[in-house]
Motif scaffolding. Sequence first.
Motif, PDB file in Angstrom:
ATOM      1  N   PRO A 180       0.803  -1.225   0.000  1.00 37.62           N
ATOM      2  CA  PRO A 180       0.000   0.000   0.000  1.00 37.62           C
ATOM      3  C   PRO A 180       0.837   1.277   0.000  1.00 37.62           C
ATOM      4  O   PRO A 180       0.452   2.292  -0.583  1.00 37.62           O
ATOM      5  CB  PRO A 180      -0.832  -0.119   1.274  1.00 37.62           C
ATOM      6  N   LYS A 181       1.991   1.222   0.646  1.00 41.38           N
ATOM      7  CA  LYS A 181       2.826   2.413   0.720  1.00 41.38           C
ATOM      8  C   LYS A 181       3.336   2.757  -0.690  1.00 41.38           C
ATOM      9  O   LYS A 181       3.263   3.905  -1.130  1.00 41.38           O
ATOM     10  CB  LYS A 181       3.997   2.141   1.674  1.00 41.38           C
ATOM     11  N   MET A 182       3.803   1.730  -1.401  1.00 43.93           N
ATOM     12  CA  MET A 182       4.314   1.972  -2.747  1.00 43.93           C
ATOM     13  C   MET A 182       3.196   2.397  -3.691  1.00 43.93           C
ATOM     14  O   MET A 182       3.375   3.276  -4.535  1.00 43.93           O
ATOM     15  CB  MET A 182       5.013   0.711  -3.273  1.00 43.93           C
ATOM     16  N   VAL A 183       2.002   1.753  -3.524  1.00 38.50           N
ATOM     17  CA  VAL A 183       0.867   2.122  -4.367  1.00 38.50           C
ATOM     18  C   VAL A 183       0.553   3.606  -4.168  1.00 38.50           C
ATOM     19  O   VAL A 183       0.351   4.356  -5.127  1.00 38.50           O
ATOM     20  CB  VAL A 183      -0.365   1.251  -4.014  1.00 38.50           C
ATOM     21  N   ASN A 184       0.561   4.009  -2.924  1.00 37.97           N
ATOM     22  CA  ASN A 184       0.300   5.400  -2.588  1.00 37.97           C
ATOM     23  C   ASN A 184       1.274   6.352  -3.282  1.00 37.97           C
ATOM     24  O   ASN A 184       0.866   7.338  -3.910  1.00 37.97           O
ATOM     25  CB  ASN A 184       0.423   5.535  -1.075  1.00 37.97           C
ATOM     26  N   GLU A 185       2.554   6.014  -3.189  1.00 38.10           N
ATOM     27  CA  GLU A 185       3.573   6.874  -3.816  1.00 38.10           C
ATOM     28  C   GLU A 185       3.409   6.937  -5.332  1.00 38.10           C
ATOM     29  O   GLU A 185       3.469   8.004  -5.944  1.00 38.10           O
ATOM     30  CB  GLU A 185       4.974   6.359  -3.466  1.00 38.10           C
ATOM     31  N   LEU A 186       3.155   5.762  -5.926  1.00 41.47           N
ATOM     32  CA  LEU A 186       2.990   5.721  -7.388  1.00 41.47           C
ATOM     33  C   LEU A 186       1.792   6.556  -7.828  1.00 41.47           C
ATOM     34  O   LEU A 186       1.865   7.301  -8.808  1.00 41.47           O
ATOM     35  CB  LEU A 186       2.802   4.272  -7.844  1.00 41.47           C
ATOM     36  N   LEU A 187       0.701   6.447  -7.085  1.00 47.46           N
ATOM     37  CA  LEU A 187      -0.497   7.207  -7.424  1.00 47.46           C
ATOM     38  C   LEU A 187      -0.213   8.699  -7.378  1.00 47.46           C
ATOM     39  O   LEU A 187      -0.594   9.459  -8.265  1.00 47.46           O
ATOM     40  CB  LEU A 187      -1.628   6.863  -6.454  1.00 47.46           C
ATOM     41  N   ARG A 188       0.475   9.121  -6.313  1.00 47.79           N
ATOM     42  CA  ARG A 188       0.785  10.546  -6.162  1.00 47.79           C
ATOM     43  C   ARG A 188       1.637  11.058  -7.310  1.00 47.79           C
ATOM     44  O   ARG A 188       1.446  12.164  -7.805  1.00 47.79           O
ATOM     45  CB  ARG A 188       1.462  10.808  -4.819  1.00 47.79           C
ATOM     46  N   LYS A 189       2.556  10.195  -7.722  1.00 48.04           N
ATOM     47  CA  LYS A 189       3.445  10.601  -8.818  1.00 48.04           C
ATOM     48  C   LYS A 189       2.643  10.740 -10.113  1.00 48.04           C
ATOM     49  O   LYS A 189       2.665  11.754 -10.782  1.00 48.04           O
ATOM     50  CB  LYS A 189       4.562   9.550  -8.965  1.00 48.04           C
ATOM     51  N   LYS A 190       1.831   9.680 -10.384  1.00 47.60           N
ATOM     52  CA  LYS A 190       1.115   9.657 -11.671  1.00 47.60           C
ATOM     53  C   LYS A 190       0.006  10.711 -11.720  1.00 47.60           C
ATOM     54  O   LYS A 190      -0.350  11.185 -12.788  1.00 47.60           O
ATOM     55  CB  LYS A 190       0.518   8.273 -11.907  1.00 47.60           C
ATOM     56  N   LEU A 191      -0.572  11.049 -10.549  1.00 50.80           N
ATOM     57  CA  LEU A 191      -1.639  12.044 -10.545  1.00 50.80           C
ATOM     58  C   LEU A 191      -1.089  13.427 -10.208  1.00 50.80           C
ATOM     59  O   LEU A 191      -1.840  14.358  -9.965  1.00 50.80           O
ATOM     60  CB  LEU A 191      -2.735  11.639  -9.566  1.00 50.80           C
TER      61      LEU A 191
END
Length: 481
Positions: A468-479
Motif C-alpha cells: 500500500p505504501k508503494m501504491v500510494n507513492e505511485l499514485l501521487r506521482k502519476k496524478l
Amino acid sequence: MAQYEVVIGLEIHAELLTKTKIFCACTTAFGGHANSHCCPVCLGLPGALPVLNEKAVEYGIKAGLALDCRIPERCKFDRKNYFYPDLPKAYQISQYDEPLCLGGSVTCETETGLQTIGVTRVHLEEEAGKSVHSGDNILGSEYSSMDYNRAGIPLIEIVTEPDLRSPQDAKAFLEHLKRVLQYIEVSDCKMEEGSLRCDANVSLRPLGVQELGTKVEIKNLNSFRSVERALQHEVTRQSQLYEAKQQVEQETRAWDEARGVTVSMRSKEESHDYRYFPEPDIPPVHINSLWVEDLRSGLPELPLSRKERLQRQYGLTTYEAEFLVSQRSWSDFFEAVVQEFDQEKMVVNWLMGDVSRVLNAREETLPQSQLDVSGLVELLRLIDTGTISGSQAKAVLEAVCATGQPPADVVQTLGMQQISDEDQLAAMVDAVIAQYPGEAQRCREGDAKLIGFFVGQIMKGSQGKANPKMVNELLRKKLKL
Ligand code: ADP
Ligand code: ZN
Ligand code: MG
C-alpha cells in the motif's frame, strides 16, 4: 405477589486452588484412581493429626479482603459433627464462632442497578468425599462405594446477609462473586464440576414489614440458572401458601432440576444439632496484621472497578468493557496489546469478534491458546499497514491458533506476501486510473482524498497483496499530487 417482598441470603462454598489439602500433604489434583489421593489424616484414621495448610489461610484471607471483610487477629477451628459416609471422621473441621473473616460487603451490577450486599462471614472448612452409587441413585442401588480423593480439599464458605431482593439479583450476585474469586485466583469456581456450590435461603414478608419471614433453604443448585429457577419456584410456592393463609415451614428443600420443583428434604437442622466444639488438634490461629496488609496490597484490581476504568481510559462502550472483564485473561490480554498497538477499538473488535470465534471453535480459552500478545500485535500491524487484508487476517489468525507460528511466517507460508515489484504495481495503478478517468481528473485538480479510493481499488484488485505504501507513492506521482 405485589404485596410481598422477597428476601434472599446465600451460602456459597468454593474449593480453593491450593496444591495440597487443608490438613495433610495429599494432592488436590482432579481425577486419579479412587482413594489414591488419600492418607491417614484425610481418611480420618485414629491417631492421625491435622496440620493446617498456610496457603489455604492465605487464600481465605484474600477472598475476605476482596469482599471487604475485617480479618480478626485470631480465629479457630471447630468440629461440626454429623454422620454420613462421605465424611470419614464423622465430623467436619470447620469454623464456628471465630471465623477467618467477618463483616464485609460486595457491590455488583444487577438488572435493577448497582446493589450492595452484606457479607456476614467467610470461613475455612474441609471438603467431603464422594459417594458412588451402583445404581442411578441411592435408593435404586445395591451398594455404594466411597471415593475420598476430594475429602480434605480446602473450602471457603461465604455467608451473605439476607440483602438480596429477587431471584435475578441472586443470580447476578453469584456470577459477580465467581468473577471476583477467579480474579484473585483463589478458586476456579466451576459450578458444573462442583468447585462452586450455593445454598439459597428465601423468605417472603409483607411490604413495609421489617421482621424477617420464615425461611426455606434450597440445596442442590448446580448452575446459575438453577439458582434463579429454584428461587423463582420457591417464591411462587411460598406466596401461594401466604395467599391461602397457610404457614411456611422452616425446612431444607432440594431443587429437582428435571421436574423444575423444590421438594422437602428435612425440617431445618439447628446449629446445636451439629454439637459444635473446638477442634482440640489445631491450636487457635493468630493472623499477623502485616501479613494481611501484604495480601491486601497484592490484590489485583477487581472486576467492577476495572470495568469502569477500561471504559474511561480507552473510551470503550459498556458492552465492550463488560466483555473484557468477563474473564481476567481477556482484560489482561487487551491491556497488554494496546501497550504496543494503540488502536483500542480495533483491538477490542478483534478480541470480541474473530479471536473469540476462533477460540470457541477450537474449544480453547485464551490462556490455553497459542495466540499470545505479540502474535496479535503483529497481526494487527500487518492489517494496519495494509500488508494483508481483513479477510486474509482471519485466515492468518486461524493458522496462528492452530500452529503457534508467528503471523509473518504464516503470511509467507500461505503466499500472502505483498507485491512490491515496482513495474507490476505501476501497471495496476495505470489500469485503475484508466478505469476511473473522472475520479483521476478530480484528483489531479486537487481532491487528494480520492487517493484513498484508488488505493482501496488496487488493494481489492490484488486481494490485499499490493504494497500500500508503494501504491500510494505511485499514485501521487502519476496524478501529480
Ligand atoms: P441458620 O441459623 O439457619 O444457619 P443464619 O442466620 O445463619 O441461619 O443464615 C443463613 C443464611 O440464611 C444467611 O445467608 C442469611 O442471610 C440467610 N437468611 C437468614 N434469615 C433469612 C430469612 N428470613 N430469609 C431469607 N434468608 C435468610
Ligand atoms: Zn491426606
Ligand atoms: Mg448459620
